[in-house]
Design a protein around this motif. Structure first.
Motif, short mmCIF file in Angstrom:
data_model
loop_
_atom_site.label_atom_id
_atom_site.label_comp_id
_atom_site.label_asym_id
_atom_site.label_seq_id
_atom_site.Cartn_x
_atom_site.Cartn_y
_atom_site.Cartn_z
N ARG A 177 8.79 3.30 -10.76
CA ARG A 177 7.92 2.92 -11.05
C ARG A 177 7.50 1.68 -10.03
O ARG A 177 5.84 1.83 -9.40
CB ARG A 177 7.39 2.91 -12.34
N ILE A 178 7.60 0.30 -10.36
CA ILE A 178 7.51 -0.80 -10.28
C ILE A 178 7.41 -0.66 -8.93
O ILE A 178 6.70 -1.97 -7.94
CB ILE A 178 8.69 -1.56 -10.83
N ILE A 179 8.88 -0.29 -8.20
CA ILE A 179 8.61 -0.30 -6.53
C ILE A 179 7.34 0.31 -6.32
O ILE A 179 6.90 0.15 -5.51
CB ILE A 179 10.21 0.79 -6.00
N ARG A 180 7.14 1.57 -6.90
CA ARG A 180 6.60 1.72 -6.14
C ARG A 180 4.49 1.79 -6.62
O ARG A 180 3.73 1.25 -5.37
CB ARG A 180 5.74 3.54 -7.10
N GLY A 207 11.52 10.75 -10.68
CA GLY A 207 10.64 9.78 -10.30
C GLY A 207 9.68 9.30 -8.82
O GLY A 207 9.66 10.70 -8.65
N ASP A 208 8.70 8.71 -9.00
CA ASP A 208 7.33 8.82 -8.74
C ASP A 208 7.04 7.90 -7.64
O ASP A 208 6.35 6.69 -7.94
CB ASP A 208 6.47 9.04 -10.00
N PHE A 209 7.16 8.31 -6.44
CA PHE A 209 6.83 7.35 -5.09
C PHE A 209 5.68 7.76 -4.72
O PHE A 209 5.53 7.13 -3.42
CB PHE A 209 7.86 7.38 -3.95
N SER A 210 4.51 8.91 -5.01
CA SER A 210 3.81 8.80 -4.28
C SER A 210 2.33 7.74 -4.19
O SER A 210 2.44 6.79 -4.99
CB SER A 210 2.58 9.95 -5.34
N GLY A 211 2.11 8.21 -2.76
CA GLY A 211 1.00 6.79 -2.35
C GLY A 211 1.25 6.24 -1.73
O GLY A 211 1.28 5.37 -1.77
N SER A 212 2.87 6.24 -1.83
CA SER A 212 3.46 4.35 -1.25
C SER A 212 3.48 4.22 0.31
O SER A 212 2.86 5.68 0.79
CB SER A 212 5.08 5.03 -1.35
N THR A 213 2.61 3.35 0.82
CA THR A 213 3.21 2.56 2.30
C THR A 213 4.10 2.61 2.59
O THR A 213 4.93 1.56 2.56
CB THR A 213 2.13 2.40 2.86
N PHE A 214 4.99 3.50 3.91
CA PHE A 214 7.04 2.91 4.18
C PHE A 214 6.04 2.71 6.15
O PHE A 214 5.96 4.16 6.67
CB PHE A 214 7.50 4.43 4.27
#
Length: 436
Positions: A177-180, A207-214
């Protein structure tokens, strides 16, 4: 654990390079004496030249001294300002060193907390390390590396096993969550977008990485295990490389739905899909490449339904389809390339039904199709090239029922169609069976 001594530049060393006092003081006195001597005689000559003339009084020694003192006072003020500036630099250096010492102590304490036996203390360490990353830009990547390394550590998900640790799942989900939260806005001062993230071999049971920018970095999920519900929904993959090579999707659900792939490379080569549901539904592929080459689809489902392919490549070369369902239904292919060449179909289903092919290329060249179903039911071919060249159809079913062919090209050149293969040609000219 990350070693801070490995960094090229020691943070906190902000002390200016100053000359020693024993050298500066005599030099300064000598310069002042020379300046005073020069000023006195220069002023005397200047005033004397101005006073020469009819009706003008000769310059007095008092006037010369007064002018010299005024100039020396001005010089003294400048020197005092330089001294104050020097003192400020020294004070700033001391302050920066104190800050660096404090940051290093915070790093050590947070690292110790992450290794604690109690889950509550490890949670505190996670938050402490994340806060430190925000406060310490020079070593932000190091702090991020520590959190990623925590997820790479051995993780037992079964409560009955001896290595199982109570509360560990919550700690790991908190790290994610913190990384996301740091991958949401690349413009933020504390963003982690553009930072390398290494999750190689990690186990994700949620785990939730939704909405992230890679973008602009290397993100590694190679050899990871996905056995729970993991979300990348609505994420953006615009540059850099996101690597899932050799990963295992053996249960649960992984979602990339509504994501944007506009550049870079997302790599699933050599992965195994044996029981998960993996969603790319509603995504936009406008550049870059998504690779599934050499992967095994033996169970579960992979969805690309209602996606848009306007450029870029999605590659399944040399893959094995023995039991999964891969669904592209309702997608739009207006450019780019989808390549399933050299793959083996011994079961399962690949469905392009209700899709629109108005541009680009879809390759099934040198396909070995012995079982399962490949469907283009109710699809529209108006401009793309769909190529089954040199493929072998010894069994299974291929469906073009209710498809519309108004342009483009569908080619079976050099293919072998067995008598056991069930092909509904729809609007396409049938290729007669040419092998037993």
């Amino acid at each position: 654990m990350i070693n801070l001594s490995q960094r090229q530049k020691q943070d906190g060393r902000h002390t200016p390079d100053l000359w020693p006092v024993w050298l500066v003081a005599p030099g300064a006195l000598l310069l002042v004496a020379l300046a005073a001597y020069g000023l006195y005689h220069g002023t005397e000559l200047l005033l004397a030249s101005e006073s020469t003339g009819k009706g003008k009084k000769p310059v007095s020694v008092q006037d010369v001294v007064k002018t010299t003192v005024t100039v020396l006072t001005l010089i003294g003020a400048v020197l005092a300002a330089l001294y104050a500036y020097r003192k400020q630099l020294l004070d700033e250096g001391t302050s920066h060193r104190a800050d660096a010492t404090q940051l290093t102590e915070r790093y050590t304490k947070a690292a110790e907390q992450l290794g604690h036996e109690q889950a509550a203390v490890r949670l505190a360490g996670v938050y402490a390390m994340a806060r430190l990353a925000d406060d310490w830009p020079e070593q932000r990547q190091v702090c991020v590396d520590v959190l990623c390394a925590y997820l790479r550590m051995p993780y037992e998900t079964e409560p009955s096993e001896a290595a199982f640790r109570h509360g560990e799942r919550e700690v790991r989900l908190t790290v994610i969550r913190i990384i996301r939260s740091h991958l949401q806005d690349p413009a933020e001062a504390t963003t982690w977008c553009g930072r390398n993230l290494d999750f190689t071999g990690a186990t994700f049971d949620g785990g939730d990485f939704s909405g992230s920018t890679f973008s602009g970095a290397e993100v590694l999920f190679g050899d990871a295990i996905f056995s729970g519900r993991v979300s990348f929904t609505g994420s953006t993959f615009s540059e850099g490389q996101v690597d899932f090579r050799g990963s295992t999707f053996s249960g649960g659900q992984v979602s990339f739905s509504d994501s944007t792939f506009s550049g870079g490379h997302v790599d699933f080569r050599g992965s195994t899909f044996s029981g998960s549901q993996v969603y790319f539904s509603g995504s936009t592929f406008s550049g870059g490449q998504v690779s599934f080459g050499g992967s095994t689809f033996s169970g579960g489902q992979v969805y690309f339904g209602t996606s848009t392919f306007s450029s870029g490549r999605i590659v399944f070369l040399n893959s094995t389809f023995s039991g999964s369902r891969v669904y592209f239904g309702g997608s739009s292919f207006s450019g780019g390339q989808v390549n399933l060449g050299l793959s083996t179909f011994s079961g399962g289903e690949v469905d392009f039904g209700l899709s629109t092919f108005s541009g680009g290329q879809v390759y099934f060249k040198r396909l070995a199709f012995s079982d399962g179903e490949l469907s283009f039911r109710s699809s529209t071919f108006s401009g793309s090239r769909v190529d089954f060249g040199s493929s072998s159809f010894s069994g299974g079913r291929i469906v073009f029922l209710d498809a519309t062919l108004s342009g483009g090209q569908v080619s079976f050149s050099g293919s072998r169609v067995g008598a056991a293969a069930n092909i509904d040609w729809g609007p396409l000219p049938p290729v007669p069976a040419n092998q037993p």
